[in-house]
Design a protein around this motif. Structure first.
Motif, mmCIF file in Angstrom:
data_model
loop_
_atom_site.group_PDB
_atom_site.id
_atom_site.type_symbol
_atom_site.label_atom_id
_atom_site.label_comp_id
_atom_site.label_asym_id
_atom_site.label_seq_id
_atom_site.Cartn_x
_atom_site.Cartn_y
_atom_site.Cartn_z
ATOM 1 N N VAL A 9 95.801 49.356 52.631
ATOM 2 C CA VAL A 9 96.845 49.863 53.537
ATOM 3 C C VAL A 9 98.187 49.677 52.852
ATOM 4 C CG1 VAL A 9 97.945 49.639 55.791
ATOM 5 C CG2 VAL A 9 95.500 49.185 55.562
ATOM 6 N N HIS A 10 98.940 50.751 52.747
ATOM 7 C CA HIS A 10 100.284 50.659 52.159
ATOM 8 C C HIS A 10 101.247 51.435 53.048
ATOM 9 C CE1 HIS A 10 103.310 50.045 49.080
ATOM 10 N NE2 HIS A 10 103.632 51.330 49.173
ATOM 11 N N PHE A 11 102.420 50.856 53.260
ATOM 12 C CA PHE A 11 103.426 51.516 54.095
ATOM 13 C C PHE A 11 104.476 52.190 53.218
ATOM 14 C CE2 PHE A 11 101.604 49.966 57.845
ATOM 15 C CZ PHE A 11 101.252 48.628 57.663
ATOM 16 N N LEU A 12 104.899 53.364 53.647
ATOM 17 C CA LEU A 12 105.904 54.113 52.884
ATOM 18 C C LEU A 12 106.784 54.896 53.839
ATOM 19 C CD1 LEU A 12 104.780 57.331 52.870
ATOM 20 C CD2 LEU A 12 103.073 56.262 51.401
ATOM 21 N N ILE A 13 107.877 55.421 53.313
ATOM 22 C CA ILE A 13 108.770 56.255 54.120
ATOM 23 C C ILE A 13 108.827 57.655 53.531
ATOM 24 C CG2 ILE A 13 110.171 54.321 54.923
ATOM 25 C CD1 ILE A 13 112.314 55.154 52.876
ATOM 26 N N ARG A 14 109.145 58.634 54.389
ATOM 27 C CA ARG A 14 109.266 60.027 53.939
ATOM 28 C C ARG A 14 110.742 60.421 53.986
ATOM 29 N NH1 ARG A 14 104.686 63.304 54.853
ATOM 30 N NH2 ARG A 14 106.030 65.038 54.203
ATOM 31 N N GLN A 15 111.395 60.398 52.811
ATOM 32 C CA GLN A 15 112.815 60.738 52.772
ATOM 33 C C GLN A 15 113.053 62.235 52.930
ATOM 34 O OE1 GLN A 15 115.672 58.564 50.548
ATOM 35 N NE2 GLN A 15 114.111 57.338 49.493
ATOM 36 N N ASP A 16 111.972 63.030 52.798
ATOM 37 C CA ASP A 16 112.128 64.480 53.002
ATOM 38 C C ASP A 16 112.166 64.830 54.487
ATOM 39 O OD1 ASP A 16 108.722 65.646 52.912
ATOM 40 O OD2 ASP A 16 109.442 63.624 53.195
ATOM 41 N N LYS A 17 111.979 63.800 55.345
ATOM 42 C CA LYS A 17 112.004 64.052 56.788
ATOM 43 C C LYS A 17 113.092 63.218 57.460
ATOM 44 C CE LYS A 17 107.261 65.592 57.479
ATOM 45 N NZ LYS A 17 106.104 65.565 58.390
ATOM 46 N N LEU A 18 114.202 63.045 56.763
ATOM 47 C CA LEU A 18 115.319 62.277 57.301
ATOM 48 C C LEU A 18 115.828 62.869 58.609
ATOM 49 C CD1 LEU A 18 117.549 61.457 54.192
ATOM 50 C CD2 LEU A 18 116.270 59.837 55.580
ATOM 51 N N GLU A 20 119.047 61.967 61.267
ATOM 52 C CA GLU A 20 120.218 61.132 61.570
ATOM 53 C C GLU A 20 120.314 59.930 60.625
ATOM 54 O OE1 GLU A 20 120.349 62.212 66.319
ATOM 55 O OE2 GLU A 20 119.827 60.176 65.698
ATOM 56 N N GLY A 21 120.011 60.193 59.333
ATOM 57 C CA GLY A 21 120.162 59.168 58.311
ATOM 58 C C GLY A 21 119.019 58.186 58.194
ATOM 59 N N LYS A 22 117.970 58.375 58.985
ATOM 60 C CA LYS A 22 116.830 57.462 58.933
ATOM 61 C C LYS A 22 115.554 58.211 58.562
ATOM 62 C CE LYS A 22 118.524 53.811 61.959
ATOM 63 N NZ LYS A 22 118.191 52.896 63.073
ATOM 64 N N ALA A 23 114.648 57.488 57.889
ATOM 65 C CA ALA A 23 113.394 58.090 57.433
ATOM 66 C C ALA A 23 112.227 57.529 58.256
ATOM 67 C CB ALA A 23 113.166 57.784 55.953
ATOM 68 N N PRO A 24 111.206 58.373 58.537
ATOM 69 C CA PRO A 24 110.048 57.895 59.285
ATOM 70 C C PRO A 24 109.137 57.030 58.413
ATOM 71 C CG PRO A 24 109.722 60.171 58.639
ATOM 72 C CD PRO A 24 111.106 59.802 58.208
ATOM 73 N N VAL A 25 108.509 56.046 59.040
ATOM 74 C CA VAL A 25 107.597 55.143 58.336
ATOM 75 C C VAL A 25 106.164 55.604 58.550
ATOM 76 C CG1 VAL A 25 106.838 52.754 58.060
ATOM 77 C CG2 VAL A 25 109.212 53.242 58.706
ATOM 78 N N TYR A 26 105.411 55.650 57.451
ATOM 79 C CA TYR A 26 104.011 56.063 57.508
ATOM 80 C C TYR A 26 103.119 54.957 56.949
ATOM 81 C CZ TYR A 26 105.108 60.972 58.492
ATOM 82 O OH TYR A 26 105.529 62.139 59.076
ATOM 83 N N ALA A 27 101.876 54.936 57.415
ATOM 84 C CA ALA A 27 100.857 54.063 56.832
ATOM 85 C C ALA A 27 99.932 54.940 56.005
ATOM 86 C CB ALA A 27 100.070 53.357 57.925
ATOM 87 N N ARG A 28 99.693 54.543 54.757
ATOM 88 C CA ARG A 28 98.750 55.281 53.912
ATOM 89 C C ARG A 28 97.459 54.468 53.840
ATOM 90 N NH1 ARG A 28 101.087 56.371 48.414
ATOM 91 N NH2 ARG A 28 100.365 54.275 47.917
ATOM 92 N N ILE A 29 96.395 55.045 54.397
ATOM 93 C CA ILE A 29 95.093 54.390 54.397
ATOM 94 C C ILE A 29 94.281 54.922 53.220
ATOM 95 C CG2 ILE A 29 93.006 53.924 55.743
ATOM 96 C CD1 ILE A 29 95.648 52.910 56.964
ATOM 97 N N THR A 30 93.720 54.022 52.431
ATOM 98 C CA THR A 30 92.904 54.420 51.286
ATOM 99 C C THR A 30 91.514 53.801 51.414
ATOM 100 O OG1 THR A 30 94.881 54.463 49.883
ATOM 101 C CG2 THR A 30 92.744 54.496 48.771
ATOM 102 N N VAL A 31 90.505 54.664 51.392
ATOM 103 C CA VAL A 31 89.111 54.215 51.345
ATOM 104 C C VAL A 31 88.501 54.840 50.098
ATOM 105 C CG1 VAL A 31 86.862 54.181 52.481
ATOM 106 C CG2 VAL A 31 88.972 54.036 53.850
ATOM 107 N N ASN A 32 88.215 53.995 49.115
ATOM 108 C CA ASN A 32 87.817 54.495 47.790
ATOM 109 C C ASN A 32 88.929 55.387 47.264
ATOM 110 O OD1 ASN A 32 85.430 53.034 47.971
ATOM 111 N ND2 ASN A 32 84.338 54.732 48.948
#
Length: 406
Positions: A9-18, A20-32
């Motif tokens: 599990v790794h958390f990241l932000i999407r700066q392409d979806k800013l 009002e100056g803030k970016a959304p936080v996403y969880a990236r789930i990896t299985v294999n």
């Protein structure tokens, strides 16, 4: 035989979806090697995000709160993965996502998409513009009913063929009563609105790819009708026996010298007339259609018309610069005026705006950027449509060139 999966599990932000100056936080789930993103409905300033650690940085309370939440989410993802392991099935990243959400993904439809848009935008768009979206929605409903025998359609079923069939439906549509066929421009306008809706669906993560990718919207810009210099002069000089025709002519000519649409002119009040940077009178207002600010210096002929109606009791009682008149009646009276002035054109209130763009400004060497600003256009390409139809301007420019070369 035991199969070993790698899970992360790794958390990241999407700066392409800013937003009002803030970016959304996403969880990236990896299985294999299988990966999937899950939006967490959390937002953070990109400057407060540690890309390497996949967490917020800094001592702010909101950052600490976010990191605590991410820690809880990471634990919950781990529990979801262990829950799936106990079922002894092949695990995918999507399985972890569904288990985390605890529900099957909701099936989103075209009608629910339009409903969401209309609810969200009803306080931003004016009543006229919103009604256009409702019209597109109605045509979509008729098409879906005719083609699929359903009241609605899942967004997953909207593909290239759907778009092609819908375009053909619009082009072949037979309107009721005396209404005109939709035509190319109308059909393309409905498709543009549908494309906007599907882009919204992508932003909401309701679909992954826009079906319009590779689909060409073919707009054929028809020549805009306007009054040339001779016709405008004839209209201004004409004496009318009927006061209603005299007033409609004045309102039309005022729009010819200001570039205002009917609705923007009829709603003008004294507060919209201000002293500009040149110490002359300017109109300062917003377009009713788009709410784009419009600042236009008043030409002498427009000022003269304002003075003519500054003591009109009908305008005074209404708190406006002009007496109230519906656009429908104005267009009806303009038909009479065109006949009396021997103008062989379908005269409507909007032709005044076209006349301002062509005969009054562009033909008199006003830069297109300035004209675009006064018309309240958001794209200069919209104004360039007018520049293409001024044959007299082309003729004059070429005459100057001939003299230089001669």
């Amino acid at each position: 035989m035991k199969t070993t999966n790698t899970f992360g599990v790794h958390f990241l932000i999407r700066q392409d979806k800013l937003k009002e100056g803030k970016a959304p936080v996403y969880a990236r789930i990896t299985v294999n090697t299988d990966r999937i993103l899950i939006g967490l409905k959390q937002w953070i300033d990109p400057k407060s995000w540690d890309i390497r650690k996949g967490a917020g940085k800094g001592a702010k309370d909101e950052v600490k709160s976010l990191n605590n939440y991410l820690s809880e989410v990471r634990t919950e993802f781990g529990e979801c993965y262990r829950e799936l392991q106990l079922k002894k099935k092949v695990i995918t990243a999507a399985d972890v996502k569904i288990t985390f959400l605890r529900v099957e993904e909701v099936e989103h439809t075209l009608q629910s998409l339009f409903k969401f848009h209309n609810e969200r935008e009803k306080h931003k768009l004016n009543e006229n513009t919103l009604s256009h979206y409702l019209t597109t929605q109605r045509y979509l409903s008729e098409f879906i009913n005719a083609r699929y025998h359903k009241k609605d359609l899942s967004l997953k079923d909207v593909n290239f063929k759907f778009l092609s069939d819908f375009e053909n439906f619009l082009r072949d549509y037979q309107p009721k009563k005396n209404k005109k066929p939709i035509g190319n421009t109308g059909a393309m306008t409905h498709l543009i609105r549908l494309k906007k809706m599907l882009n919204l669906a992508i932003s909401l993560d309701w679909i992954g790819k826009n079906p319009f990718f590779g689909y060409r919207i073919k707009i054929r810009h028809e020549a805009r009708q306007y009054l040339n210099k001779t016709e405008l002069s004839a209209l201004e000089a004409k004496t009318f026996a009927l006061p209603r025709l005299d007033y409609v002519r004045d309102l039309f000519v005022f729009c010819c010298y200001t570039g205002l649409a009917y609705i923007d002119a009829i709603n003008l009040t004294r507060s919209n007339i201000v002293v500009g940077i040149d110490n002359g009178l300017w109109i300062k207002t917003k377009r009713n259609k788009t709410l784009i600010p419009v600042n236009t210096p008043l030409l002498p002929k427009a000022v003269a018309i304002l003075k003519k109606y500054e003591t009109d009791y009908r305008a005074i009682n209404n708190g406006t610069l002009f007496p109230l008149l519906s656009n429908q009646k104005m267009n009806s009276y303009l038909k009479e005026i065109a006949d009396l002035c021997v103008i062989d054109k379908n005269l409507t209130s909007h032709i005044a705006r076209h006349t301002f763009a062509t005969t009054v400004t562009l033909s008199n060497n006003v830069p297109i950027e300035t004209v675009s600003k006064m018309l309240g256009h958001t794209k200069i390409g919209t104004t360039q449509i007018y520049a293409k139809v001024i044959e007299q301007k082309v003729s004059d420019d070429m005459a100057v060139l001939r003299n230089k070369l001669g």
